[in-house]
Design an enzyme around this catalytic site. Sequence first.
Site, PDB file in Angstrom:
ATOM      1  CG  HIS A 146      -1.692  -1.285   1.343  1.00 29.26           C
ATOM      2  ND1 HIS A 146      -2.644  -1.647   0.433  1.00 29.26           N
ATOM      3  CD2 HIS A 146      -1.614  -2.298   2.237  1.00 29.26           C
ATOM      4  CE1 HIS A 146      -3.136  -2.828   0.767  1.00 29.26           C
ATOM      5  NE2 HIS A 146      -2.523  -3.232   1.858  1.00 29.26           N
TER       6      HIS A 146
ATOM      7  CG  HIS B 251     -10.812   4.630  15.795  1.00 27.47           C
ATOM      8  ND1 HIS B 251     -11.729   5.194  14.958  1.00 27.47           N
ATOM      9  CD2 HIS B 251      -9.833   5.542  15.932  1.00 27.47           C
ATOM     10  CE1 HIS B 251     -11.317   6.398  14.594  1.00 27.47           C
ATOM     11  NE2 HIS B 251     -10.178   6.626  15.181  1.00 27.47           N
TER      12      HIS B 251
ATOM     13  NE  ARG C 145     -15.045  16.471  19.726  1.00 29.16           N
ATOM     14  CZ  ARG C 145     -14.144  15.607  19.250  1.00 29.16           C
ATOM     15  NH1 ARG C 145     -13.205  15.133  20.047  1.00 29.16           N
ATOM     16  NH2 ARG C 145     -14.187  15.222  17.989  1.00 29.16           N
TER      17      ARG C 145
ATOM     18  CB  CYS D 267     -19.279  19.736  20.432  1.00 24.82           C
ATOM     19  SG  CYS D 267     -18.632  18.413  19.387  1.00 24.82           S
TER      20      CYS D 267
ATOM     21  CE1 TYR E 137     -16.119  18.632  14.764  1.00 25.91           C
ATOM     22  CE2 TYR E 137     -13.820  18.884  14.143  1.00 25.91           C
ATOM     23  CZ  TYR E 137     -14.791  18.470  15.036  1.00 25.91           C
ATOM     24  OH  TYR E 137     -14.404  17.878  16.216  1.00 25.91           O
TER      25      TYR E 137
END
Length: 571
Positions: free
Chosen positions: A136, A160, A233, A280, A416
């Site tokens: 890759h 994750h 956050r 947020c 975003y």
Amino acid sequence: MLFLRTCRALAHTGLLQTHRLPPPKRLVPLSACAGALCTRWGSGGGHDSGPRDHGHPSGWRHLLAGILAGGGAVLAYSLLESQAQQAATDVQAPGKSPPLPIYTQEEVAKHHSSAKGVWVTYKGGVYDITEFVSLHPGGDKILLAAGGALEPFWALYAVHNQEHVLEMLSQYKVGELREEDRTLDSSSLDPYAKDPPRHPVLRVNSQKPFNAEPPTEILTDNFITPSAFFFKRNHLPVPQVDPSTYQLKIQGLPGGTVSLSLEDLKSRFPKYIVTATLQCAGNRRSEMNQVKQVKGLNWGIAAISNATWAGPRLRDVLLYAGYKSGGKAQHVHFEGLDKDVTGTSYGASIPLGKALSEEGDVILAYEMNGEDLPADHGFPVRVVVPGIVGARNVKWLDKIVLSEVESSSHWQQNDYKGFSPGTDWDTVDFKSAPAIQELPVQSAITWPAEGAVLDHSLGEVTVKGYAWSGGGREIVRVDVSLDGGKTWQVAKLQGREGEALDLSPPPGRAWAWKLWELSAPLPSGTQELEIICKAVDSSYNVQPDSMAPIWNLRGVLSNAWHRVKVKISEH
């Protein structure tokens, strides 16, 4: 997409059970493989991914995309912790294969390049991932872990949680690490080990990086949110910054780079105080998830808070540093001291006009609620951009850059942003949408909570909540319904304690939220209420009535009418 289809085909035909993955017949650029599929590996808490392809298992292609984009970004720390021992035994069954060789850490360290082979260790196992890397174009990032341990890389992106991670890794196992080389200081491997303590009342959406919101029942108890309860956050580990050596760099000016210490910011410029609400972009995402699963942290209604910030105006600092009008700059970039394993900083940008406006009230804050910035909120300096999405209010500010173009940061270019409900991860083109700056009008009910039981004998119900709008637009009205939207009543707006409500802020500078309250008789003859609120701002923008028409694949800009169902008890 051809490559991804090939990946799925390999998974379905059972080729994942071989000891090595055969190379696909055709390779495509990294961007084609990872761009629309995975949220960037350094994006941290904002990019926890939910399934997007219900026809095929998602773990395999997300795994490939994530590894290509960031050397193990999607390899979930929690999954690794719970399944590590299983992975070590999956490679060989007792009695069927000879024992694997033992290697020293020194021997493993020699395999640190494509030429010498790429070996890594995890939980005492040694893995040769050379062939995987060579397949890759983006595999060079995996070389950051070559010759060493995977734990710190995987711990960095603990938000994750993908399947098949250890199964895939086990297929590359070539040996065991010598016993005396297995003892590792877990705190040194964990980039989050030095994160600050947090208040236990916070409702945590991810531990690493830390993202949490206050309980809704206390969110609107004060016009100013205590710093300990202000929503957290973080995209990456909280950096350790020595205030005595801190230097803020300003670049992109004709005179070259200007550096300012924390003491410079405090002594050379007037201290400016602004009360501003930060929200947020993913606030209320959990409600969008009820329509259809999106990618992102499952924020409730409390990814919003209000504080008083203090520091010099950005305008004053830029003028001091040598800014003169008439140049080509159109944007101001901010880069933080929080970095991923490649050294890439969190970054964002705002239009130059907002930064320079006397009415824009953008400050380089070193105080929050009258005290030094807490570590979670950007110590020693953060930028506060009132009226703008929280993602542009960069913490742990390291660098300010004036530029002709927007920030190239992932969080500015590939996150975003809002899209049509019909856009999915196969069709999304992040370049087609502008980066979120001002947020739309918003409100939510903080009391009573969903599912609460009201005592009918009290005769009335008190409903409380918050309302806010981006761009400095003032909240002028909040409508509340107790019967699912059939009839409406106007709530009483509340500003800062002791502040007369007829003293509105200057037009376009309503940076703080309005708290609101409505007390009304309980309707007779009903056992359940559907309470709804909707806010109206000074431009007469009003919230949409439902989530489905504004649903988007990242779950941002979630501002439909907020609905709460409660029961009424006769006893």
